[in-house]
Design a protein around this motif. Structure first.
Motif, PDB file in Angstrom:
ATOM      1  N   PRO A  15     -11.996  57.514  45.418  1.00 39.81           N
ATOM      2  CA  PRO A  15     -11.678  59.339  46.020  1.00 39.81           C
ATOM      3  C   PRO A  15     -13.068  59.993  44.814  1.00 39.81           C
ATOM      4  CG  PRO A  15     -10.260  59.025  44.144  1.00 39.81           C
ATOM      5  CD  PRO A  15     -10.814  57.252  44.237  1.00 39.81           C
ATOM      6  N   ASP A  16     -13.133  59.661  43.954  1.00 43.73           N
ATOM      7  CA  ASP A  16     -14.584  60.217  43.342  1.00 43.73           C
ATOM      8  C   ASP A  16     -15.997  59.678  43.148  1.00 43.73           C
ATOM      9  OD1 ASP A  16     -12.784  62.385  42.698  1.00 43.73           O
ATOM     10  OD2 ASP A  16     -12.701  61.168  40.953  1.00 43.73           O
ATOM     11  N   LEU A  17     -16.103  58.348  44.256  1.00 41.71           N
ATOM     12  CA  LEU A  17     -17.193  57.875  44.356  1.00 41.71           C
ATOM     13  C   LEU A  17     -18.054  58.614  45.221  1.00 41.71           C
ATOM     14  CD1 LEU A  17     -19.430  55.507  44.049  1.00 41.71           C
ATOM     15  CD2 LEU A  17     -18.045  54.151  45.940  1.00 41.71           C
ATOM     16  N   ALA A  52     -22.853  52.508  52.420  1.00 35.71           N
ATOM     17  CA  ALA A  52     -22.700  53.899  53.025  1.00 35.71           C
ATOM     18  C   ALA A  52     -23.529  54.932  53.007  1.00 35.71           C
ATOM     19  CB  ALA A  52     -21.404  54.568  51.799  1.00 35.71           C
ATOM     20  N   SER A  53     -24.521  54.619  52.555  1.00 34.12           N
ATOM     21  CA  SER A  53     -25.791  55.513  52.078  1.00 34.12           C
ATOM     22  C   SER A  53     -26.587  55.490  53.646  1.00 34.12           C
ATOM     23  CB  SER A  53     -27.018  55.969  50.768  1.00 34.12           C
ATOM     24  OG  SER A  53     -25.792  55.542  49.973  1.00 34.12           O
ATOM     25  N   ARG A  54     -26.795  54.967  53.900  1.00 33.53           N
ATOM     26  CA  ARG A  54     -27.100  54.417  55.318  1.00 33.53           C
ATOM     27  C   ARG A  54     -26.785  54.332  56.357  1.00 33.53           C
ATOM     28  NH1 ARG A  54     -27.454  49.533  59.571  1.00 33.53           N
ATOM     29  NH2 ARG A  54     -28.720  50.020  61.341  1.00 33.53           N
ATOM     30  N   ILE A  55     -25.367  54.621  56.628  1.00 28.76           N
ATOM     31  CA  ILE A  55     -24.290  54.934  57.771  1.00 28.76           C
ATOM     32  C   ILE A  55     -24.741  56.432  57.942  1.00 28.76           C
ATOM     33  CG2 ILE A  55     -21.729  55.877  58.289  1.00 28.76           C
ATOM     34  CD1 ILE A  55     -21.187  53.456  56.892  1.00 28.76           C
ATOM     35  N   VAL A  56     -24.558  57.728  56.750  1.00 25.30           N
ATOM     36  CA  VAL A  56     -24.742  58.875  56.803  1.00 25.30           C
ATOM     37  C   VAL A  56     -25.979  59.744  56.654  1.00 25.30           C
ATOM     38  CG1 VAL A  56     -23.015  59.208  55.093  1.00 25.30           C
ATOM     39  CG2 VAL A  56     -24.703  59.355  54.157  1.00 25.30           C
ATOM     40  N   ARG A  57     -27.060  58.320  56.804  1.00 24.61           N
ATOM     41  CA  ARG A  57     -28.292  58.968  56.827  1.00 24.61           C
ATOM     42  C   ARG A  57     -29.078  58.712  58.077  1.00 24.61           C
ATOM     43  NH1 ARG A  57     -30.206  55.551  53.289  1.00 24.61           N
ATOM     44  NH2 ARG A  57     -30.886  53.893  54.792  1.00 24.61           N
ATOM     45  N   ASP A  58     -28.502  57.308  58.866  1.00 22.47           N
ATOM     46  CA  ASP A  58     -28.963  56.975  59.751  1.00 22.47           C
ATOM     47  C   ASP A  58     -28.302  57.870  60.534  1.00 22.47           C
ATOM     48  OD1 ASP A  58     -31.622  55.896  58.650  1.00 22.47           O
ATOM     49  OD2 ASP A  58     -30.351  54.132  58.431  1.00 22.47           O
ATOM     50  N   GLY A  64     -24.566  62.767  47.980  1.00 17.51           N
ATOM     51  CA  GLY A  64     -23.624  63.962  47.495  1.00 17.51           C
ATOM     52  C   GLY A  64     -22.540  64.435  47.622  1.00 17.51           C
ATOM     53  N   LYS A  65     -21.687  63.631  48.347  1.00 14.86           N
ATOM     54  CA  LYS A  65     -20.054  63.914  48.903  1.00 14.86           C
ATOM     55  C   LYS A  65     -19.015  63.056  48.441  1.00 14.86           C
ATOM     56  CE  LYS A  65     -21.519  67.086  52.279  1.00 14.86           C
ATOM     57  NZ  LYS A  65     -21.131  67.240  53.886  1.00 14.86           N
ATOM     58  N   ARG A  66     -18.193  63.083  48.265  1.00 19.74           N
ATOM     59  CA  ARG A  66     -16.705  62.524  48.316  1.00 19.74           C
ATOM     60  C   ARG A  66     -16.705  61.653  49.287  1.00 19.74           C
ATOM     61  NH1 ARG A  66     -11.575  65.052  45.822  1.00 19.74           N
ATOM     62  NH2 ARG A  66     -12.427  66.448  47.087  1.00 19.74           N
ATOM     63  N   TRP A 123     -16.517  63.455  53.879  1.00 20.13           N
ATOM     64  CA  TRP A 123     -16.938  62.346  55.036  1.00 20.13           C
ATOM     65  C   TRP A 123     -16.542  61.700  55.881  1.00 20.13           C
ATOM     66  CZ3 TRP A 123     -21.797  62.915  55.125  1.00 20.13           C
ATOM     67  CH2 TRP A 123     -22.653  62.815  54.276  1.00 20.13           C
ATOM     68  N   CYS A 124     -14.805  61.260  55.084  1.00 15.82           N
ATOM     69  CA  CYS A 124     -14.132  61.324  56.450  1.00 15.82           C
ATOM     70  C   CYS A 124     -13.800  62.252  57.060  1.00 15.82           C
ATOM     71  CB  CYS A 124     -12.898  60.678  55.610  1.00 15.82           C
ATOM     72  SG  CYS A 124     -11.652  60.389  56.867  1.00 15.82           S
ATOM     73  N   SER A 125     -13.849  63.619  56.412  1.00 12.71           N
ATOM     74  CA  SER A 125     -13.492  64.961  57.407  1.00 12.71           C
ATOM     75  C   SER A 125     -14.733  64.676  58.207  1.00 12.71           C
ATOM     76  CB  SER A 125     -12.893  65.712  56.418  1.00 12.71           C
ATOM     77  OG  SER A 125     -13.027  67.468  57.587  1.00 12.71           O
TER      78      SER A 125
END
Length: 381
Positions: A81-83, A37-43, A87-89, A93-95
């Motif tokens: 929900p709190d994972l 998941a971190s790779r998604i939001v980073r790359d 730095g974001k829930r 990210w979905c929004s």
């Protein structure tokens, strides 16, 4: 010794030899989920211009693209929900992935009505995330007015995909169940007379374009149609080959072993609908056992691991212990090393739900939660 995908197979070979025992075990599915998941939001962050275009397009509904990534984060928000991911829930990210211009995509841009329809997909997910019935009613209105070819019954671009989208809405907005069920019935009544279901000139059999996918989505959407489709399901079971696979198109011997075409998709479908066909339990169980043997032997594909046509989608069709073994060969670190040394063939979309990282993250979430091997946007709702 178990297979090592860092060892490149012979040219043209579709799978790695599965040399077992011992069965491999995943040390930390949660760590793999967070890494993926971190790779998604980073790359591939929720910004424009979009980081990964497919055929020059940004908006491809729940297939690939930002809305498909949003579905992963929506599912994660329901379970964890709190994972925090970078730095974001998950809901945040979905929004973010749902606010990338999807509102500007007109409903008539795509005459299909399946999983790849951006207007239907983005409005459905906004309805779920924001708990706002106005977006759901946009979906219902669009399904009544879209000029979709009557023969479009398959999952990717046809009415079977629309059924799945409506089930997502039904799960998240139960207050709209009556209106959603009416839309489901209308779609099914339009699909039933189109048998045999044909796509692009061929009678496909698999999940994405074919008959088992259409039948499965109908039954999961309204089980009262199961008796009417029992003879159809029996016909499909009889098309299974001696080795355990199904052809891509009826009458042709060419077969693939992956979710979209072949045994893995059939297994996931049969397990999901088995309870609705009590007289076929023995036939279904025999077909699943034979297919699983084939997947175990030849399902470690050399394609980049993903849901649609890779190790992860195939692993979902196996029992929990064998599934974990498959997933061990598709961890984020293994994939990166396999792509670097040529053991894996790089896919066309690195981040979306069915072909890329969002699907891998969803799969790791399922392993972490000990889920039963359902498939995202196919049998998970």
């Amino acid at each position: 010794m178990a297979v090592d995908p860092s060892q490149e197979p012979k040219a043209g070979k579709r799978f790695f030899t599965n040399e077992t025992p011992p069965l491999l075990q995943v040390k930390s599915p949660k760590a793999c989920l967070i890494q993926s998941a971190s790779r998604i939001v980073r790359d591939c962050p929720p910004t424009l211009p979009w980081a990964s275009l497919f055929r020059g397009e940004v908006y491809r509904g729940l297939f690939i693209g930002p809305t498909s990534i949003a579905y992963f984060f929506l599912a994660l928000s329901a379970k964890h929900p709190d994972l925090e991911i970078e730095g974001k829930r998950p809901a945040d990210w979905c929004s973010a992935y749902l606010e990338l211009g999807q509102d500007l995509v007109p409903p008539a841009l795509d005459v299909s009505c399946g999983m790849s329809n951006e207007y239907l997909a983005s409005n459905a997910l906004k309805a779920c995330l924001y708990q706002d019935e106005r977006y759901a009613r946009k979906v219902l209105a669009a399904l009544q007015t879209l000029d979709t070819d009557p023969t479009y019954c398959e999952w990717l671009k046809g009415r079977a995909g629309a059924l799945c989208i409506l089930r997502v809405l039904r799960k998240w907005l139960p207050s709209l169940a009556t209106a959603l069920n009416l839309a489901i019935t209308s779609l099914i009544e339009a699909m039933i007379p189109q048998q045999p279901w044909v796509w692009s000139g061929g009678q496909y059999l698999g999940t994405v374009h074919g008959e088992i996918g259409i039948l499965t989505q109908i039954v999961l959407s309204d089980a009262s149609y199961a008796p009417e489709l029992e003879s159809k399901l029996l016909e499909l079971l009889k098309l299974q080959g001696e080795e355990g696979n199904w052809p891509i198109i009826e009458g042709k011997e060419i077969g693939l072993i992956q979710f979209c075409h072949g045994a893995p998709g059939f297994v996931l479908s049969l397990l999901a609908i088995r309870s609705y066909f009590p007289t076929l339990h023995a036939d279904i169980d025999a077909a699943v056992a034979l297919a699983r043997n084939l997947i175990w032997e030849k399902g470690l594909l050399t394609k980049e691991p993903n849901i649609c046509h890779g190790i992860l989608g195939n692993g979902l069709a196996l029992d929990a212990r064998q599934r974990e073994h498959f997933f061990c060969l598709a961890t984020p670190d293994r994939i990166q090393s396999g792509l670097a040394d040529g053991a894996f063939e790089k896919d066309l979309d690195p981040f979306g739900l069915l072909w890329g990282e969002a699907g891998r993250a969803w799969a790791w979430m399922e392993v972490w939660d000990g889920s039963e091997g359902k498939c995202c946007l196919y049998t998970d709702v």
